[in-house]
Design a protein around this motif. Structure first.
Motif: not given
Ligand code: NI
Length: 185
Positions: A62, A110-111, A152-153, A156
């Protein structure tokens, strides 16, 4: 961490949906990288970035670093009211080794998918192995909100976003309407 040369912990730019790095499978962190003082600075910067934007977690892709690293923390987080607190956790080269048979559907944001929320089914409990900052293998068990954030992480790190896990887009909601109509707790 040749991608990053930081002098001090900094808030990093968060890449948004559409940036190709979010769709790449991240490379494992090497033991040499773990020993590099810049790695610690990078982790500190990830933590600062997560806190700046009230994320419950942040994965290295990210912020443009395609390495298997994620930081997770939730302390009375205004984006996730009523959710359990999660102590600061750094996951290096994490691998989920067991999923509970039970799944539960819940809201995720999510960012990197800013302003959008949607419902996703996740295992209610997981076991994972990862490396600690000093390169030792650790086993972590997580349940509830913590298990959801970990899943979730870790997604990524494989180029997956929560929207890929949605069974349909009927629940996809902008933050404003999500808060007005759907947010629980
Ligand atoms: Ni996220």
């Amino acid at each position: 961490m040749s991608e990053l040369f930081l002098d001090e912990p900094s808030v990093l730019k968060v890449n948004l949906l559409g940036h190709p790095v979010l769709r790449k499978r991240a490379e494992p962190v090497t033991l040499e990288e773990l020993k590099d003082p810049r790695f610690k600075l990078f982790i500190e910067s990830m933590v600062e970035t997560m806190r700046e934007y009230n994320g419950a977690g942040l994965a290295a892709p990210q912020v443009g670093v395609s390495r298997q690293v994620a930081v997770i923390e939730a302390q009375e987080n205004p984006r996730f009211p009523g959710k359990d607190n999660i102590p600061l956790t750094v996951l290096i080269n994490p691998e989920i080794t067991a999923f509970s048979p039970d799944v539960e559907e819940g809201w995720e944001g999510c960012l990197s998918v800013r302003e959008l929320w949607g419902r996703v089914k996740r295992a209610t409990g997981i076991t994972l192995k990862a490396l600690s900052m000093d390169g030792k293998e650790i086993t972590v068990k997580a349940e509830g909100f913590q298990a959801v954030v970990f899943q979730h992480e870790i997604d990524h790190l494989y180029g997956k976003l929560f929207i890929d896990r949605m069974e349909g887009f009927e629940t996809l909601s902008f933050t404003q309407e999500y808060r007005r109509y759907w947010q629980e707790d």
